[in-house]
Design a protein around this motif. Structure first.
Motif, PDB file in Angstrom:
ATOM      1  N   ARG A  42       0.834  -1.202   0.000  1.00 11.35           N
ATOM      2  CA  ARG A  42       0.000   0.000   0.000  1.00 11.35           C
ATOM      3  C   ARG A  42       0.870   1.253   0.000  1.00 11.35           C
ATOM      4  NH1 ARG A  42      -3.860   0.038   4.899  1.00 11.35           N
ATOM      5  NH2 ARG A  42      -4.579  -1.800   3.765  1.00 11.35           N
ATOM      6  N   LEU A  43       1.908   1.261   0.820  1.00 13.20           N
ATOM      7  CA  LEU A  43       2.794   2.427   0.880  1.00 13.20           C
ATOM      8  C   LEU A  43       3.527   2.631  -0.437  1.00 13.20           C
ATOM      9  CD1 LEU A  43       4.255   1.976   4.461  1.00 13.20           C
ATOM     10  CD2 LEU A  43       2.712   3.790   3.701  1.00 13.20           C
ATOM     11  N   ALA A  44       3.929   1.548  -1.081  1.00 13.47           N
ATOM     12  CA  ALA A  44       4.612   1.662  -2.367  1.00 13.47           C
ATOM     13  C   ALA A  44       3.735   2.410  -3.369  1.00 13.47           C
ATOM     14  CB  ALA A  44       4.970   0.279  -2.900  1.00 13.47           C
ATOM     15  N   THR A  45       2.456   2.050  -3.419  1.00 15.36           N
ATOM     16  CA  THR A  45       1.527   2.717  -4.338  1.00 15.36           C
ATOM     17  C   THR A  45       1.336   4.180  -3.970  1.00 15.36           C
ATOM     18  OG1 THR A  45       0.361   0.634  -4.739  1.00 15.36           O
ATOM     19  CG2 THR A  45      -0.816   2.677  -5.253  1.00 15.36           C
ATOM     20  N   GLU A  46       1.133   4.443  -2.684  1.00 16.26           N
ATOM     21  CA  GLU A  46       0.842   5.808  -2.236  1.00 16.26           C
ATOM     22  C   GLU A  46       2.043   6.732  -2.377  1.00 16.26           C
ATOM     23  OE1 GLU A  46      -0.686   5.609   1.713  1.00 16.26           O
ATOM     24  OE2 GLU A  46      -2.477   4.463   1.137  1.00 16.26           O
ATOM     25  N   LEU A  47       3.252   6.175  -2.303  1.00 16.80           N
ATOM     26  CA  LEU A  47       4.449   7.006  -2.342  1.00 16.80           C
ATOM     27  C   LEU A  47       5.135   7.010  -3.709  1.00 16.80           C
ATOM     28  CD1 LEU A  47       5.898   6.209   1.207  1.00 16.80           C
ATOM     29  CD2 LEU A  47       4.770   8.307   0.442  1.00 16.80           C
ATOM     30  N   TYR A  50       5.836   4.475  -6.080  1.00 16.84           N
ATOM     31  CA  TYR A  50       6.708   3.413  -6.593  1.00 16.84           C
ATOM     32  C   TYR A  50       5.921   2.483  -7.510  1.00 16.84           C
ATOM     33  CZ  TYR A  50      10.492   4.973  -3.657  1.00 16.84           C
ATOM     34  OH  TYR A  50      11.489   5.745  -3.105  1.00 16.84           O
ATOM     35  N   GLN A  51       6.583   2.045  -8.575  1.00 22.07           N
ATOM     36  CA  GLN A  51       5.935   1.191  -9.560  1.00 22.07           C
ATOM     37  C   GLN A  51       5.776  -0.240  -9.068  1.00 22.07           C
ATOM     38  OE1 GLN A  51       4.614   2.441 -12.419  1.00 22.07           O
ATOM     39  NE2 GLN A  51       5.236   4.399 -11.500  1.00 22.07           N
ATOM     40  N   SER A  52       6.604  -0.637  -8.096  1.00 21.09           N
ATOM     41  CA  SER A  52       6.501  -2.000  -7.582  1.00 21.09           C
ATOM     42  C   SER A  52       6.855  -2.024  -6.108  1.00 21.09           C
ATOM     43  CB  SER A  52       7.440  -2.945  -8.352  1.00 21.09           C
ATOM     44  OG  SER A  52       8.797  -2.647  -8.034  1.00 21.09           O
ATOM     45  N   GLU A  53       6.332  -3.029  -5.416  1.00 21.67           N
ATOM     46  CA  GLU A  53       6.654  -3.205  -4.007  1.00 21.67           C
ATOM     47  C   GLU A  53       8.140  -3.530  -3.828  1.00 21.67           C
ATOM     48  OE1 GLU A  53       5.365  -6.002  -0.166  1.00 21.67           O
ATOM     49  OE2 GLU A  53       4.272  -6.156  -2.070  1.00 21.67           O
ATOM     50  N   ALA A  54       8.710  -4.271  -4.780  1.00 23.12           N
ATOM     51  CA  ALA A  54      10.125  -4.633  -4.682  1.00 23.12           C
ATOM     52  C   ALA A  54      11.014  -3.388  -4.722  1.00 23.12           C
ATOM     53  CB  ALA A  54      10.499  -5.592  -5.807  1.00 23.12           C
ATOM     54  N   ALA A  55      10.693  -2.435  -5.598  1.00 22.06           N
ATOM     55  CA  ALA A  55      11.483  -1.204  -5.691  1.00 22.06           C
ATOM     56  C   ALA A  55      11.361  -0.405  -4.397  1.00 22.06           C
ATOM     57  CB  ALA A  55      11.024  -0.372  -6.883  1.00 22.06           C
TER      58      ALA A  55
END
Length: 316
Positions: free
Chosen positions: A284-289, A291-296
């Motif tokens: 969820r944080l990856a999307t909100e901040l 980032y294109q992927s959780e891994a990145a």
């Protein structure tokens, strides 16, 4: 009015101070008889404050001249540095304050009685820490110690009012008292920083100066307001009405890091706070901040914070 004019930079700093939030760690009401000395241990990511209510004492920090405190003075030590308090300038180092027997009124508040039987001094001491990314950046920009003298009437008056309220909450513990004291500590720290800024308008290099800068400050506030936006060096430079190379050079000169590195650090500090305090996920944080992927996102988080998002989430 175009952002960046003097009134706007003042408003920008006021907005930062308005949003600062601290977490209380511990408070102590110390009653000390001469001769006495105390060691305050280093506590990372914290601010210590000491207010002398009666008598005098000396504050000693590494690589700094000793400073005498008198009744009504406030000293703020922003960087979690270990330091000494003593009844005289040349007193030998005393015991660590956290290892002394104390009367614990609550889990986070104690009364300490220590020293000899001669003239006494009384202090209210506190340790507060911070997760807020703005607080972290602001603390990096502050000197190793801030003093607000009791004779600085306008500043000291509001600080005395805050301390009186804090002392009332801590001396007669009741339900909700610690929460009130924590909010008052927020106010006290902000009041001290305001007083320091009022007496030091030229803040030198660092984040505060960047925030005041007509062009760079505008870009900084944009990052703070929309950390999840798809920012690029070119877009930030356009906001500042500068070329990419000029913007990058000026930004790095003022903040100490390149624009995209600053953006990443700001995002990761937000993520760190939310993982500690909320029931959220790295995805969820990856999307909100942004980032294109959780891994990145995970790679950036681990590089900046030093732990994986999962580790921080489990600690919560």
């Amino acid at each position: 009015m175009r952002p960046g004019l003097p009134a706007e930079t003042t408003d920008r700093l006021a907005r930062v101070l308005h949003t600062l939030r601290m977490r209380s760690t511990f408070y102590c009401h110390a009653e000390l008889g001469e001769p006495w000395a105390l060691q305050m241990p280093a506590i990372p990511d914290s601010i210590s404050f000491h207010v002398l209510t009666t008598g005098t004492c000396w504050l000693r920090l590494p690589d700094a001249d000793p400073r005498e405190l008198r009744a009504g003075d406030l000293a703020l030590v922003p960087h979690g540095l270990g330091h000494d308090l003593a009844s005289t300038e040349t007193s030998a180092a005393g015991p660590r304050v956290d290892l002394l027997p104390q009367q614990y009124l609550t889990e986070h508040y104690s009364v300490l009685r220590h020293g000899g039987s001669d003239r006494s001094a009384q202090l209210i001491c506190g340790v507060v820490s911070f997760d807020d990314p703005a607080a972290r950046e602001l603390m990096r920009a502050l000197p190793s110690v801030l003093f607000v003298g009791g004779d600085t009437l306008s500043a000291a008056s509001s600080i005395r009012d805050t301390l009186r309220l804090m002392a009332g909450e801590l001396s007669h513990p009741q339900p909700g008292g610690e929460a009130v004291a924590t909010r008052l500590a927020d106010i006290l720290v902000v009041q001290a920083i305001r007083a320091w800024l009022a007496n030091n308008p030229d803040t030198g290099s660092g984040w505060l100066r960047a925030l005041h800068d007509e062009r760079i400050g505008y870009a900084l506030e944009a990052i703070h307001n929309e950390p999840g936006r798809e920012w690029t060096l070119e877009r930030l430079a356009q906001l500042a009405s500068m070329s990419r190379s000029s913007f990058s050079t000026r930004f790095t000169e003022l903040t100490g890091v390149a624009p995209i590195a600053y953006l990443t650090r700001w995002r990761m500090n937000i993520a760190h706070t939310r993982l500690r305090n909320e029931n959220t996920t790295a995805a969820r944080l990856a999307t909100e901040l942004g980032y294109q992927s959780e891994a990145a996102f995970n790679r950036a988080f681990t590089r900046i914070i030093g732990h994986t998002p999962g580790t921080i989430r489990r600690q919560r």
